[in-house]
Design an enzyme around this catalytic site. Structure first.
Site, PDB file in Angstrom:
ATOM      1  N   LYS A 225       1.031  -1.123  -0.351  1.00 27.71           N
ATOM      2  CA  LYS A 225      -0.319  -0.121  -0.078  1.00 27.71           C
ATOM      3  C   LYS A 225       0.888   1.279  -0.112  1.00 27.71           C
ATOM      4  O   LYS A 225       1.894   1.592   0.791  1.00 27.71           O
ATOM      5  CB  LYS A 225      -1.215   0.374   1.441  1.00 27.71           C
ATOM      6  CG  LYS A 225      -1.650   0.901   1.399  1.00 27.71           C
ATOM      7  CD  LYS A 225      -2.550   1.178   2.494  1.00 27.71           C
ATOM      8  CE  LYS A 225      -3.475   2.633   2.809  1.00 27.71           C
ATOM      9  NZ  LYS A 225      -4.320   2.703   4.221  1.00 27.71           N
ATOM     10  N   LYS A 278      -2.451  -1.523  -3.930  1.00 33.08           N
ATOM     11  CA  LYS A 278      -3.134  -0.028  -3.882  1.00 33.08           C
ATOM     12  C   LYS A 278      -2.413   0.916  -3.525  1.00 33.08           C
ATOM     13  O   LYS A 278      -1.068   0.449  -2.733  1.00 33.08           O
ATOM     14  CB  LYS A 278      -4.369  -0.260  -1.896  1.00 33.08           C
ATOM     15  CG  LYS A 278      -4.666   1.065  -1.919  1.00 33.08           C
ATOM     16  CD  LYS A 278      -5.216   0.808  -0.781  1.00 33.08           C
ATOM     17  CE  LYS A 278      -5.780   2.437   0.200  1.00 33.08           C
ATOM     18  NZ  LYS A 278      -6.298   1.730   1.118  1.00 33.08           N
TER      19      LYS A 278
HETATM   20  C1  PBG Z   1      -7.055   2.867   5.912  1.00 33.30           C
HETATM   21  C2  PBG Z   1      -7.073   2.816   4.448  1.00 33.30           C
HETATM   22  C3  PBG Z   1      -7.570   4.217   3.247  1.00 33.30           C
HETATM   23  C4  PBG Z   1      -7.482   3.526   2.329  1.00 33.30           C
HETATM   24  C5  PBG Z   1      -8.095   2.691   2.723  1.00 33.30           C
HETATM   25  N1  PBG Z   1      -8.121   1.847   4.282  1.00 33.30           N
HETATM   26  C6  PBG Z   1      -7.155   5.721   3.902  1.00 33.30           C
HETATM   27  C7  PBG Z   1      -5.592   6.640   3.909  1.00 33.30           C
HETATM   28  O1  PBG Z   1      -4.398   5.384   3.509  1.00 33.30           O
HETATM   29  O2  PBG Z   1      -5.177   7.295   3.860  1.00 33.30           O
HETATM   30  C8  PBG Z   1      -8.100   4.122   0.840  1.00 33.30           C
HETATM   31  C9  PBG Z   1      -9.661   4.005   0.389  1.00 33.30           C
HETATM   32  C10 PBG Z   1      -9.822   4.607  -0.956  1.00 33.30           C
HETATM   33  O3  PBG Z   1      -8.555   6.225  -1.286  1.00 33.30           O
HETATM   34  O4  PBG Z   1     -10.229   4.014  -1.907  1.00 33.30           O
HETATM   35  N2  PBG Z   1      -5.892   3.304   6.155  1.00 33.30           N
END
Ligand code: PBG
Length: 356
Positions: A225, A278
């Protein structure tokens, strides 16, 4: 000509020895729609979709999210009708994000059995026991500072002087992730999906689940991520922007690909059942590399910014929404994703049903 048994002979043929134009004319196989259908390599189906749902405190609410047209925050009492609709469209899974009534330094609503997500899980399982419920496991929606775990701040009960100020305290956060995962699993979650990029999160959650006899609950790790600008609209949707700093001390640098394979290897060793990359579209090379490095089922998250961009361009008449959304989803699948977390899940299921 090099001949190796199997179906990939042509690919292994040295360049030049394959028949060329005019004997070969690739356009022959593009002449009509059925022919194109027959030779299509990647087929999208609703069974690959995971639909993200934002559940909030309050009653009677279906609150629109401005930067994500067509997406809402739902209060738990409004979920049943929405869940029936999702099931009717043939979507097999949802992933839940919670917006609690109150936030604190420990993100305690995340491990409260009567917190917003555990209540939502129980409601969903009452309405649709077979729908796969994935619980996004992270603290950013629950902490008052908006970070994904405990932050080392002077004055806090858990302040640790030998760690830097502002540091996300890794191992204490692991304990809380374990506790919250048990709470969500006991409420009925089928899959826990840790998304905070905390070192050791998969192993800590596996141990906590097993110690509570929740061996059947799977872990979908947000293994790679990235610290991405494309999460912008989500932070409005989940009311979770960091109040100071950003997430670069735990999420990955967008410049790194080899590091994704390291993260993936660690998560597999810790017991991940499924992996995720992601965001999706700007990271197709990472997705493809992860696909090749592991045999675990692989998910990709088409994030809020990817969704918002397409909607914004379509609203201006610059892009055809259906065509471009399906093209993006197909590309993500082609690059190696078995499943896609997507805000387009419901619309795409309808489009595909219509023969798109
Ligand atoms: C929580 C999380 C996030 C997203 C999914 N889980 C936000 C982040 O990491 O700031 C983002 C999902 C999206 O943008 O659709 N950690």
């Amino acid at each position: 000509m090099m001949r190796i048994h199997g179906e990939h002979d042509v690919e292994r043929t040295p360049a030049g020895s394959m028949a060329g134009f005019p004997t070969m004319r690739p356009r022959r196989l593009r002449l009509n729609a059925n022919l194109r259908r027959m030779v299509r390599e990647t087929v999208l189906s609703p069974s690959a979709f995971i639909y993200p749902l934002f559940v909030r405190h309050g009653r009677g609410l279906q609150q629109p999210i401005g930067s994500m047209p067509g997406q809402f925050q739902w209060s738990v009492d409004r979920l049943p009708a929405e869940i029936r609709h999702i099931v009717a469209l043939g979507i097999p899974a949802v992933i839940l994000f919670g917006i609690p009534e109150s936030k604190d330094a420990l993100g305690s609503d995340n491990y409260n059995p009567d917190g917003v997500v555990p209540r939502a899980i129980r409601t969903i399982k009452d309405v649709a026991p077979e729908l796969v419920v994935i619980s996004d496991m992270c603290f950013c929606e629950y902490t008052d500072h908006g970070h994904c775990g405990l932050i080392n701040l002077p004055g806090a009960a858990y302040y640790t002087p030998h760690l830097p100020d502002g540091y996300l305290i890794n191992d204490l956060t692991l304990d809380l992730l374990g506790q919250a995962s048990v709470v969500h699993a006991e409420a009925g979650a089928d899959i826990i999906a840790p998304s905070g990029m905390i070192d050791g999160m998969v192993g800590a959650i596996r141990r906590a689940l097993d110690a509570s006899h929740l061996e059947q609950v799977a872990i979908l790790s947000y293994a790679a991520k990235y610290a991405s600008g494309f999460y912008g609209p989500f932070r409005e949707a989940a009311e979770s922007p960091p109040q100071f700093g950003d997430r670069s001390q735990y999420q990955m640098d967008p410049a790194n690909r080899r590091e994704a394979l390291k993260e993936v290897a660690l998560d597999i060793a810790e017991g991940a059942d499924l992996l995720m990359v992601k965001p999706a579209l700007p990271y197709l090379d990472v997705l493809s590399a992860v696909r090749q490095s592991s045999n675990l089922p692989l998910a990709a998250y088409q994030v809020s910014g990817e969704y918002a961009m397409l909607h914004a361009a379509a609203a201006n008449g610059w892009l055809d929404l259906q065509r471009c959304a399906l093209e993006a989803l197909t590309s993500i699948k082609r690059a190696g994703a078995d499943m896609i977390l997507t805000y387009f899940a419901k619309e795409a299921a309808e489009w595909l049903d219509g023969g798109a």
